[in-house]
Design a protein around this motif. Structure first.
Motif, PDB file in Angstrom:
ATOM      1  N   ARG A  79       0.828  -1.215   0.000  1.00  0.00           N
ATOM      2  CA  ARG A  79       0.000   0.000   0.000  1.00  0.00           C
ATOM      3  C   ARG A  79       0.861   1.263   0.000  1.00  0.00           C
ATOM      4  NH1 ARG A  79      -5.337  -1.006   0.835  1.00  0.00           N
ATOM      5  NH2 ARG A  79      -5.839  -3.141   1.481  1.00  0.00           N
ATOM      6  N   THR A  80       2.079   1.148   0.473  1.00  0.00           N
ATOM      7  CA  THR A  80       2.973   2.310   0.482  1.00  0.00           C
ATOM      8  C   THR A  80       3.650   2.523  -0.867  1.00  0.00           C
ATOM      9  OG1 THR A  80       3.440   1.909   2.829  1.00  0.00           O
ATOM     10  CG2 THR A  80       4.944   3.372   1.647  1.00  0.00           C
ATOM     11  N   LEU A  81       4.118   1.440  -1.481  1.00  0.00           N
ATOM     12  CA  LEU A  81       4.925   1.557  -2.694  1.00  0.00           C
ATOM     13  C   LEU A  81       4.118   1.531  -3.989  1.00  0.00           C
ATOM     14  CD1 LEU A  81       7.981  -0.759  -1.852  1.00  0.00           C
ATOM     15  CD2 LEU A  81       7.747   1.714  -1.512  1.00  0.00           C
ATOM     16  N   LEU A  82       2.899   0.992  -3.938  1.00  0.00           N
ATOM     17  CA  LEU A  82       2.159   0.728  -5.179  1.00  0.00           C
ATOM     18  C   LEU A  82       0.900   1.569  -5.296  1.00  0.00           C
ATOM     19  CD1 LEU A  82       2.373  -3.179  -5.084  1.00  0.00           C
ATOM     20  CD2 LEU A  82       3.890  -1.605  -6.308  1.00  0.00           C
ATOM     21  N   ARG A  83       0.505   1.774  -6.546  1.00  0.00           N
ATOM     22  CA  ARG A  83      -0.768   2.398  -6.871  1.00  0.00           C
ATOM     23  C   ARG A  83      -1.466   1.532  -7.920  1.00  0.00           C
ATOM     24  NH1 ARG A  83       0.520   4.171  -2.985  1.00  0.00           N
ATOM     25  NH2 ARG A  83       0.818   6.329  -2.257  1.00  0.00           N
ATOM     26  N   PRO A  84      -2.799   1.618  -8.028  1.00  0.00           N
ATOM     27  CA  PRO A  84      -3.505   0.808  -9.031  1.00  0.00           C
ATOM     28  C   PRO A  84      -2.877   0.979 -10.421  1.00  0.00           C
ATOM     29  CG  PRO A  84      -5.088   1.853  -7.573  1.00  0.00           C
ATOM     30  CD  PRO A  84      -3.739   2.417  -7.206  1.00  0.00           C
ATOM     31  N   GLY A  85      -2.660  -0.143 -11.078  1.00  0.00           N
ATOM     32  CA  GLY A  85      -2.055  -0.129 -12.409  1.00  0.00           C
ATOM     33  C   GLY A  85      -0.562  -0.377 -12.404  1.00  0.00           C
ATOM     34  N   ASP A  86       0.096  -0.229 -11.259  1.00  0.00           N
ATOM     35  CA  ASP A  86       1.533  -0.513 -11.180  1.00  0.00           C
ATOM     36  C   ASP A  86       1.794  -1.995 -11.408  1.00  0.00           C
ATOM     37  OD1 ASP A  86       2.171   2.100 -10.695  1.00  0.00           O
ATOM     38  OD2 ASP A  86       2.390   1.870  -8.517  1.00  0.00           O
ATOM     39  N   HIS A 129       8.327  -3.311 -18.544  1.00  0.00           N
ATOM     40  CA  HIS A 129       7.210  -2.830 -17.726  1.00  0.00           C
ATOM     41  C   HIS A 129       7.609  -1.952 -16.546  1.00  0.00           C
ATOM     42  CE1 HIS A 129       4.670  -5.551 -20.024  1.00  0.00           C
ATOM     43  NE2 HIS A 129       5.466  -6.553 -19.717  1.00  0.00           N
ATOM     44  N   ALA A 130       8.890  -1.795 -16.285  1.00  0.00           N
ATOM     45  CA  ALA A 130       9.365  -0.973 -15.163  1.00  0.00           C
ATOM     46  C   ALA A 130       8.621  -1.283 -13.870  1.00  0.00           C
ATOM     47  CB  ALA A 130       9.229   0.506 -15.507  1.00  0.00           C
ATOM     48  N   PRO A 131       8.629  -2.530 -13.427  1.00  0.00           N
ATOM     49  CA  PRO A 131       7.915  -2.870 -12.184  1.00  0.00           C
ATOM     50  C   PRO A 131       8.521  -2.137 -10.991  1.00  0.00           C
ATOM     51  CG  PRO A 131       9.373  -4.664 -12.821  1.00  0.00           C
ATOM     52  CD  PRO A 131       9.387  -3.682 -13.959  1.00  0.00           C
ATOM     53  N   LYS A 132       7.671  -1.825 -10.025  1.00  0.00           N
ATOM     54  CA  LYS A 132       8.144  -1.128  -8.837  1.00  0.00           C
ATOM     55  C   LYS A 132       8.601  -2.076  -7.742  1.00  0.00           C
ATOM     56  CE  LYS A 132       5.570   3.164  -9.396  1.00  0.00           C
ATOM     57  NZ  LYS A 132       4.626   4.101  -8.738  1.00  0.00           N
ATOM     58  N   MET A 133       8.167  -3.337  -7.842  1.00  0.00           N
ATOM     59  CA  MET A 133       8.415  -4.228  -6.722  1.00  0.00           C
ATOM     60  C   MET A 133       8.417  -5.679  -7.192  1.00  0.00           C
ATOM     61  SD  MET A 133       6.237  -4.124  -3.155  1.00  0.00           S
ATOM     62  CE  MET A 133       5.072  -5.470  -3.379  1.00  0.00           C
ATOM     63  N   MET A 134       9.120  -6.515  -6.426  1.00  0.00           N
ATOM     64  CA  MET A 134       9.068  -7.963  -6.633  1.00  0.00           C
ATOM     65  C   MET A 134       8.906  -8.614  -5.270  1.00  0.00           C
ATOM     66  SD  MET A 134      11.812 -10.572  -8.360  1.00  0.00           S
ATOM     67  CE  MET A 134      11.454 -12.338  -8.410  1.00  0.00           C
ATOM     68  N   VAL A 135       8.059  -9.636  -5.201  1.00  0.00           N
ATOM     69  CA  VAL A 135       7.873 -10.406  -3.967  1.00  0.00           C
ATOM     70  C   VAL A 135       8.544 -11.755  -4.172  1.00  0.00           C
ATOM     71  CG1 VAL A 135       6.232 -11.342  -2.307  1.00  0.00           C
ATOM     72  CG2 VAL A 135       5.678  -9.247  -3.564  1.00  0.00           C
ATOM     73  N   SER A 136       9.458 -12.098  -3.267  1.00  0.00           N
ATOM     74  CA  SER A 136      10.244 -13.314  -3.433  1.00  0.00           C
ATOM     75  C   SER A 136      10.388 -14.033  -2.096  1.00  0.00           C
ATOM     76  CB  SER A 136      11.638 -12.967  -3.984  1.00  0.00           C
ATOM     77  OG  SER A 136      12.433 -14.128  -4.149  1.00  0.00           O
ATOM     78  N   VAL A 137      10.464 -15.369  -2.177  1.00  0.00           N
ATOM     79  CA  VAL A 137      10.692 -16.197  -0.988  1.00  0.00           C
ATOM     80  C   VAL A 137      12.020 -16.913  -1.189  1.00  0.00           C
ATOM     81  CG1 VAL A 137       9.821 -18.060   0.465  1.00  0.00           C
ATOM     82  CG2 VAL A 137       8.209 -16.515  -0.669  1.00  0.00           C
ATOM     83  N   SER A 138      13.017 -16.541  -0.410  1.00  0.00           N
ATOM     84  CA  SER A 138      14.351 -17.103  -0.585  1.00  0.00           C
ATOM     85  C   SER A 138      14.488 -18.478   0.036  1.00  0.00           C
ATOM     86  CB  SER A 138      15.399 -16.164   0.036  1.00  0.00           C
ATOM     87  OG  SER A 138      15.359 -14.898  -0.573  1.00  0.00           O
ATOM     88  N   VAL A 139      13.818 -18.702   1.158  1.00  0.00           N
ATOM     89  CA  VAL A 139      14.025 -19.895   1.970  1.00  0.00           C
ATOM     90  C   VAL A 139      12.734 -20.691   2.103  1.00  0.00           C
ATOM     91  CG1 VAL A 139      14.691 -20.714   4.258  1.00  0.00           C
ATOM     92  CG2 VAL A 139      15.868 -18.756   3.256  1.00  0.00           C
ATOM     93  N   LEU A 140      12.802 -22.004   1.789  1.00  0.00           N
ATOM     94  CA  LEU A 140      11.635 -22.892   1.893  1.00  0.00           C
ATOM     95  C   LEU A 140      10.424 -22.273   1.201  1.00  0.00           C
ATOM     96  CD1 LEU A 140      12.059 -24.201   5.548  1.00  0.00           C
ATOM     97  CD2 LEU A 140      12.794 -25.283   3.427  1.00  0.00           C
TER      98      LEU A 140
END
Length: 473
Positions: free
Chosen positions: A200-207, A252-263
């Protein structure tokens, strides 16, 4: 309303589908008129001799198809005929199309309305008896009887979270190589709340946001509700597919990536050091943040690679929590943030929850300081290792294959049939499954599903699965 006959358990049609068909017939025949209130979930379950979760699934389908509407704190009501816009009409002969597959919301509902008393293979939690630890109640008693409790209870807690807890968390992170001062830490109501604050802090609709696929079902659903565009990145055994990441970054110049490094959930994969270095370099080159979800990191090997350690919280944001390994109701999570983003994240937290529960935070700090969490985690790891060994043997013996090497709490299994259909059939048998479509952004069907090793040690489940699977071949 006259009593209804029980649904047929001998039919090949799932109970959820039978119940939905009965309700649609009554509405089409005007036996239930516009504005009429449907029976409560409990009443309906008693009338039809089914579980509450079967009723919830039928009601959810009726809402999705436009037949009824849900009114908060009041129940379910028949919609006006003019307002009904079913996305797929009732077929000739009165047959109702199959209810939609299990989704993230229904999986969460299943935590509160389980289809039976059996261990549930689709759940994402440890068994309750594994988490029943005396040190939790002892820590709470000590906090409750402390002189400072009354004073702290009469005012809001610290906006960033209890100072003692943040200091303990800072020490814990330093022991794994992540140096984050207490001032860089913000406590949250579970790890999911931390992820929501960041989004909610980094993103806006359409990002655009990159998310590993297969990935956590709730994360896909949560981001979709925020109106952002999800860019799925294939998850490989060594980490996310870096070629896809760079292509997305260029286009697409994404603003963010969600990643799980472990398990990783659901595959159990880890992250290789070369992949981690390259991903951090891409984040700096293309100016996007990587949110590292380390929810299951408590069960990870000591040598596990983490992006935030390599990057030093420049383009990475570290998220974790304790609900999984302590108790689901202990909603204590936290984030370690880059210094330039901390205040923005704190503002979003204040707008959503003001502060977080002081009592649980102080008790958790005490548990960390005394080493109780470390000992508890070691015990959980031993229990899980034994459970995983037994569950894997049972899965292989009943015709299932593992797509990824079994690690951690979850197994990524190929059962050879459409797991959306399988999930509906198994639901009526008393089991809540997590079909593979849940873990893809486009909800595409397939033959994979996620199983919880701690909840699949009973051969009874695997026999029921094999029998249902055979009927679908």
């Amino acid at each position: 309303m006259p009593p209804m006959s029980l649904l047929s358990r001998e039919s090949t049609q799932p109970l959820t589908e039978q119940l939905a068909q009965r309700f649609v017939t009554r509405m089409r025949d005007q036996l239930w008129v516009s504005g009429a209130r449907l029976p409560s979930v409990r009443q309906c379950a008693q009338m039809h001799g089914v579980s509450a979760s079967t009723v919830v699934a039928a009601y959810d389908w009726l809402v999705a198809q436009g037949w009824v509407e849900a009114r908060p704190n009041r129940g379910f009501f028949v919609r006006d005929r003019v307002q009904r816009t079913p996305s797929s009409p009732v077929a000739a002969g009165g047959v109702v199309p199959s209810p939609p597959p299990v989704n993230a919301a229904s999986l969460i509902r299943g935590m509160f309305h389980q289809p039976s008393a059996e261990p549930q293979p689709g759940m994402g939690v440890f068994p309750a008896d594994w988490l029943d630890a005396d040190f939790l109640s002892a820590a709470l008693r000590k906090v409750v009887t402390s002189p400072a409790l009354r004073e702290s209870s009469l005012r809001y807690g610290e906006p960033q979270g209890d100072t003692g807890l943040r200091e303990a968390l800072s020490s814990k992170l330093a022991s794994m190589g992540l140096h984050a001062a207490p001032d860089q830490l913000i406590t949250t109501v579970g790890a999911t709340h931390a992820l929501d604050i960041i989004s909610r802090t980094l993103l806006r609709p359409g990002d655009c946001v990159m998310v590993e696929e297969p990935g956590w079902a709730i994360e896909f659903a949560r981001l979709q509700n925020l109106g952002v565009r999800i860019l799925p990145v294939p998850r490989l055994e060594t980490g996310p597919d870096l070629e896809v990441v760079e292509r997305y970054a260029q286009l697409h110049a994404p603003k963010m990536m969600v990643s799980v490094s472990v398990l990783h959930n659901p595959t159990g994969y880890g992250l290789s050091l070369p992949c981690a270095h390259q991903l951090v370099n891409l984040a700096h080159r293309y100016n996007f943040h990587v949110v590292e979800d380390d929810t299951y990191g408590h069960m990870a090997p000591a040598h596990a690679v983490r992006l935030s350690v390599l990057d030093g919280l420049q383009k990475t944001i570290y998220v974790s929590g304790y609900a999984k390994i302590l108790a689901p109701s202990w909603r204590v999570g936290y984030m370690a943030a880059p210094a330039d983003l901390k205040d923005a994240f704190l503002d979003t937290k204040l707008l959503s929850t003001l502060t977080t529960p002081v009592l649980f935070e102080k008790a958790l700090a005490l548990c960390l300081e005394q080493g109780a969490i470390r000992r508890h985690t070691e015990r959980l790891s031993q229990l899980l290792e034994a459970a995983r060994s037994r569950s894997v043997k049972l899965a292989l013996a009943h015709g299932c294959q593992f797509v990824a090497p079994p690690q951690g709490l979850f197994g990524w299994v190929d059962v050879g049939v459409d797991t959306d259909v399988l999930a509906l059939r198994m639901h009526d048998a008393g089991y809540l499954l997590a079909p593979g479509s849940l873990f893809h952004a486009d909800r595409r069907p397939g033959s994979f599903m996620r199983v919880n090793f701690a909840s699949t040690q009973d051969e009874k489940f695997w026999r029921a699965l094999a029998k249902t699977r055979q009927a679908l071949l």
